[in-house]
Design a protein around this motif. Structure first.
Motif, PDB file in Angstrom:
ATOM      1  N   HIS A 119      13.341   9.902  -1.310  1.00  0.00           N
ATOM      2  CA  HIS A 119      12.461   8.825  -0.870  1.00  0.00           C
ATOM      3  C   HIS A 119      12.200   8.912   0.635  1.00  0.00           C
ATOM      4  CE1 HIS A 119      13.397   5.946  -4.483  1.00  0.00           C
ATOM      5  NE2 HIS A 119      12.611   6.949  -4.800  1.00  0.00           N
ATOM      6  N   PHE A 120      13.223   9.256   1.404  1.00  0.00           N
ATOM      7  CA  PHE A 120      13.104   9.406   2.848  1.00  0.00           C
ATOM      8  C   PHE A 120      12.063  10.474   3.186  1.00  0.00           C
ATOM      9  CE2 PHE A 120      15.799  10.350   6.924  1.00  0.00           C
ATOM     10  CZ  PHE A 120      14.820   9.763   7.703  1.00  0.00           C
ATOM     11  N   ASN A 121      12.149  11.601   2.527  1.00  0.00           N
ATOM     12  CA  ASN A 121      11.204  12.691   2.766  1.00  0.00           C
ATOM     13  C   ASN A 121       9.786  12.290   2.371  1.00  0.00           C
ATOM     14  OD1 ASN A 121      10.810  15.665   3.400  1.00  0.00           O
ATOM     15  ND2 ASN A 121      10.064  15.603   1.309  1.00  0.00           N
ATOM     16  N   THR A 122       9.661  11.594   1.242  1.00  0.00           N
ATOM     17  CA  THR A 122       8.342  11.150   0.779  1.00  0.00           C
ATOM     18  C   THR A 122       7.716  10.166   1.757  1.00  0.00           C
ATOM     19  OG1 THR A 122       8.950  11.460  -1.554  1.00  0.00           O
ATOM     20  CG2 THR A 122       7.102   9.992  -1.092  1.00  0.00           C
ATOM     21  N   LEU A 123       8.497   9.190   2.205  1.00  0.00           N
ATOM     22  CA  LEU A 123       7.959   8.172   3.104  1.00  0.00           C
ATOM     23  C   LEU A 123       7.584   8.770   4.453  1.00  0.00           C
ATOM     24  CD1 LEU A 123       7.226   5.269   3.655  1.00  0.00           C
ATOM     25  CD2 LEU A 123       9.602   4.829   4.295  1.00  0.00           C
ATOM     26  N   LEU A 152       0.830  -1.209   0.000  1.00  0.00           N
ATOM     27  CA  LEU A 152       0.000   0.000   0.000  1.00  0.00           C
ATOM     28  C   LEU A 152       0.864   1.258   0.000  1.00  0.00           C
ATOM     29  CD1 LEU A 152      -2.709   1.466   0.227  1.00  0.00           C
ATOM     30  CD2 LEU A 152      -2.577   1.171   2.707  1.00  0.00           C
ATOM     31  N   ILE A 153       1.890   1.289   0.828  1.00  0.00           N
ATOM     32  CA  ILE A 153       2.776   2.448   0.889  1.00  0.00           C
ATOM     33  C   ILE A 153       3.393   2.731  -0.476  1.00  0.00           C
ATOM     34  CG2 ILE A 153       5.004   3.225   1.812  1.00  0.00           C
ATOM     35  CD1 ILE A 153       4.218   1.926   4.458  1.00  0.00           C
ATOM     36  N   CYS A 154       3.819   1.679  -1.158  1.00  0.00           N
ATOM     37  CA  CYS A 154       4.440   1.861  -2.473  1.00  0.00           C
ATOM     38  C   CYS A 154       3.424   2.331  -3.514  1.00  0.00           C
ATOM     39  CB  CYS A 154       5.094   0.561  -2.924  1.00  0.00           C
ATOM     40  SG  CYS A 154       6.567   0.131  -1.963  1.00  0.00           S
ATOM     41  N   LEU A 155       2.201   1.828  -3.439  1.00  0.00           N
ATOM     42  CA  LEU A 155       1.181   2.261  -4.391  1.00  0.00           C
ATOM     43  C   LEU A 155       0.837   3.736  -4.193  1.00  0.00           C
ATOM     44  CD1 LEU A 155      -1.230  -0.816  -4.400  1.00  0.00           C
ATOM     45  CD2 LEU A 155       0.294  -0.082  -6.242  1.00  0.00           C
ATOM     46  N   VAL A 156       0.767   4.174  -2.938  1.00  0.00           N
ATOM     47  CA  VAL A 156       0.478   5.577  -2.661  1.00  0.00           C
ATOM     48  C   VAL A 156       1.619   6.466  -3.149  1.00  0.00           C
ATOM     49  CG1 VAL A 156       0.101   7.283  -0.833  1.00  0.00           C
ATOM     50  CG2 VAL A 156      -1.041   5.065  -0.729  1.00  0.00           C
ATOM     51  N   ALA A 157       2.853   6.001  -2.959  1.00  0.00           N
ATOM     52  CA  ALA A 157       4.021   6.785  -3.364  1.00  0.00           C
ATOM     53  C   ALA A 157       4.342   6.643  -4.842  1.00  0.00           C
ATOM     54  CB  ALA A 157       5.231   6.362  -2.548  1.00  0.00           C
ATOM     55  N   ASP A 158       3.669   5.706  -5.539  1.00  0.00           N
ATOM     56  CA  ASP A 158       3.967   5.404  -6.935  1.00  0.00           C
ATOM     57  C   ASP A 158       5.434   4.983  -7.087  1.00  0.00           C
ATOM     58  OD1 ASP A 158       3.458   5.059  -9.635  1.00  0.00           O
ATOM     59  OD2 ASP A 158       3.817   7.157 -10.148  1.00  0.00           O
ATOM     60  N   GLN A 159       5.857   4.094  -6.191  1.00  0.00           N
ATOM     61  CA  GLN A 159       7.229   3.616  -6.170  1.00  0.00           C
ATOM     62  C   GLN A 159       7.236   2.097  -6.056  1.00  0.00           C
ATOM     63  OE1 GLN A 159       9.898   5.435  -6.676  1.00  0.00           O
ATOM     64  NE2 GLN A 159       8.941   7.469  -6.577  1.00  0.00           N
ATOM     65  N   HIS A 160       8.431   1.515  -5.874  1.00  0.00           N
ATOM     66  CA  HIS A 160       8.595   0.064  -5.905  1.00  0.00           C
ATOM     67  C   HIS A 160       9.368  -0.410  -4.672  1.00  0.00           C
ATOM     68  CE1 HIS A 160       7.291   0.659 -10.042  1.00  0.00           C
ATOM     69  NE2 HIS A 160       8.192   1.609 -10.099  1.00  0.00           N
ATOM     70  N   CYS A 161       9.320  -1.718  -4.398  1.00  0.00           N
ATOM     71  CA  CYS A 161       9.917  -2.188  -3.153  1.00  0.00           C
ATOM     72  C   CYS A 161      10.651  -3.517  -3.323  1.00  0.00           C
ATOM     73  CB  CYS A 161       8.859  -2.317  -2.062  1.00  0.00           C
ATOM     74  SG  CYS A 161       7.667  -3.638  -2.317  1.00  0.00           S
ATOM     75  N   ILE A 162      11.511  -3.768  -2.338  1.00  0.00           N
ATOM     76  CA  ILE A 162      12.215  -5.043  -2.210  1.00  0.00           C
ATOM     77  C   ILE A 162      11.645  -5.768  -1.001  1.00  0.00           C
ATOM     78  CG2 ILE A 162      14.423  -6.149  -1.710  1.00  0.00           C
ATOM     79  CD1 ILE A 162      15.806  -3.809  -3.083  1.00  0.00           C
ATOM     80  N   ILE A 163      11.338  -7.031  -1.168  1.00  0.00           N
ATOM     81  CA  ILE A 163      10.897  -7.865  -0.053  1.00  0.00           C
ATOM     82  C   ILE A 163      11.906  -8.988   0.119  1.00  0.00           C
ATOM     83  CG2 ILE A 163       9.122  -9.454   0.784  1.00  0.00           C
ATOM     84  CD1 ILE A 163       7.059  -7.720  -0.599  1.00  0.00           C
ATOM     85  N   LYS A 210      -1.328   2.068 -14.735  1.00  0.00           N
ATOM     86  CA  LYS A 210      -1.365   2.918 -13.544  1.00  0.00           C
ATOM     87  C   LYS A 210      -2.524   2.440 -12.680  1.00  0.00           C
ATOM     88  CE  LYS A 210      -1.342   7.736 -12.027  1.00  0.00           C
ATOM     89  NZ  LYS A 210      -0.118   7.562 -11.245  1.00  0.00           N
ATOM     90  N   PRO A 211      -2.278   1.993 -11.444  1.00  0.00           N
ATOM     91  CA  PRO A 211      -0.964   1.963 -10.794  1.00  0.00           C
ATOM     92  C   PRO A 211      -0.113   0.794 -11.262  1.00  0.00           C
ATOM     93  CG  PRO A 211      -2.602   1.047  -9.329  1.00  0.00           C
ATOM     94  CD  PRO A 211      -3.351   1.528 -10.542  1.00  0.00           C
ATOM     95  N   PHE A 212       1.196   0.930 -11.082  1.00  0.00           N
ATOM     96  CA  PHE A 212       2.142  -0.103 -11.463  1.00  0.00           C
ATOM     97  C   PHE A 212       3.128  -0.296 -10.320  1.00  0.00           C
ATOM     98  CE2 PHE A 212       6.432  -0.907 -13.375  1.00  0.00           C
ATOM     99  CZ  PHE A 212       6.227  -2.244 -13.659  1.00  0.00           C
ATOM    100  N   PHE A 239      14.745   1.383  -5.725  1.00  0.00           N
ATOM    101  CA  PHE A 239      13.634   0.835  -4.950  1.00  0.00           C
ATOM    102  C   PHE A 239      13.348   1.719  -3.744  1.00  0.00           C
ATOM    103  CE2 PHE A 239      14.886  -2.910  -7.350  1.00  0.00           C
ATOM    104  CZ  PHE A 239      13.652  -3.455  -7.682  1.00  0.00           C
ATOM    105  N   PHE A 240      12.087   2.010  -3.544  1.00  0.00           N
ATOM    106  CA  PHE A 240      11.626   2.959  -2.530  1.00  0.00           C
ATOM    107  C   PHE A 240      11.920   2.468  -1.117  1.00  0.00           C
ATOM    108  CE2 PHE A 240       7.765   4.917  -0.334  1.00  0.00           C
ATOM    109  CZ  PHE A 240       8.315   6.185  -0.264  1.00  0.00           C
TER     110      PHE A 240
END
Length: 323
Positions: free
Chosen positions: A240-244, A23-34, A116-118, A139-140
């Protein structure tokens, strides 16, 4: 508007850690590593499929990358089979760019525009080498999934399958009327596009004081100057830090706090998500004090066993927290 926010807040509170990361990544329109232990990666992959479909209404494609995966394999492998026109439509485009940044996928025959969203998720085993520094930086956030975090969607699916198996075994003893299939209505996703739009608007309304902004940038400076850090504190990481920090402080994504401003605790939480996959621990021979005559053996002793998480926590303890 308040009723809508309350409804979304209830949804957020029901999410698992994996779902919240998505959800956080979708709101930020960014991507993540798990990241997960190697024996858990297959289960985490299966958990992410219903998260995409049932929680966020997304279509997914899975590509398993190895050292033998070519650019062509990657470009064609991420296309959703049979739905390319809906989700990666063939659109003319010029220039080349990374999929993560440019939202374009270049194959031999076409340029495919991302929907969109991606969301692009890199699922890595914890004991494997990290991605390159440049790719990591794109990656966000990163999220580590532990065994005791659970896999609620996968567990629910297994329970349903177990119930079906039990029903099948009973059918040899108990005669039941034949099943009459009706029109199947696709399950509505938990989060609708309007929900994501509402969250994005809430994030834009979050305020930050000058003292807390200074706290954020002090953390960045202390990260850069930490003797164990060889790199990873980039300009993109700062953005990214500021956005999150804004997203974590949204009244909807922090429902237990009900905040519409950024608090120091949210800054610390954001730091723990932004930097783990980015920070590179220096080799003892490259530690900066070696330039003015430090003993290599002494530096090795200081840096022995130091992890990225140790660096982050040490910095957070060192930076003065505003009142």
């Amino acid at each position: 508007m308040e009723a809508s926010e309350d409804r979304i807040t209830e949804k957020v509170q029901s999410l698992s850690d994996l779902e919240l990361a998505v959800l956080i990544c979708l709101v930020a329109d960014q991507h993540c590593i798990i990241e997960a232990e190697r024996q858990l990666t297959r289960d985490v992959l299966e958990e992410l499929k219903p998260v995409a479909t049932n929680t966020f209404g997304l279509t997914w494609a899975v590509l398993e990358c190895t050292e033998h995966t070519t650019l062509d394999d990657f470009g064609s492998g991420i296309l959703v089979r049979g739905e390319e026109n809906d989700y990666f439509g063939n659109k003319a485009g010029r220039g080349r760019g990374e999929l993560i940044r440019g939202k374009r996928n270049f194959t031999r025959t076409a340029v495919h525009a991302a929907p969109k969203p991606f969301l692009f998720i890199a699922l890595n085993a914890s004991d494997t080498p990290r991605l390159t520094m440049h790719l990591n930086d794109q990656f966000f956030i990163s999220h580590k999934h532990q065994a005791d975090d659970g896999l609620p969607n996968l567990e629910e699916l297994q329970e349903k399958n177990h119930a079906l198996d039990d029903g099948a075994s009973m059918s040899s003893v108990v005669r039941t009327p034949p099943f009459q299939p009706g029109k199947h209505k696709p399950q509505q996703a938990l989060f609708l596009p309007d929900d994501l739009e509402t969250l994005t608007k809430l994030v834009s309304q979050v305020r930050i004081s000058s003292e807390v902004r200074a706290y954020l940038y002090n953390i960045i400076v202390f990260m850069r100057l930490h003797r164990a850090v060889a790199g990873g504190i980039s300009a993109l990481a700062t953005r990214h830090f500021n956005t999150l920090a804004h997203i974590d402080s949204s009244s909807t994504l922090a429902p237990l706090h009900g905040l519409d401003y950024i608090s120091p605790s949210m800054i610390a939480l954001a730091a723990r998500k932004i930097y783990p996959h980015r920070i590179v621990i220096t080799a003892p021979e490259n530690e900066r004090s070696m330039q003015w005559g430090s003993s290599l053996e002494a530096v090795k002793a200081v840096l022995e066993g130091v992890t990225v998480e140790d660096v982050i926590e040490e910095v957070l303890e060192s930076v003065e927290v505003p009142l």
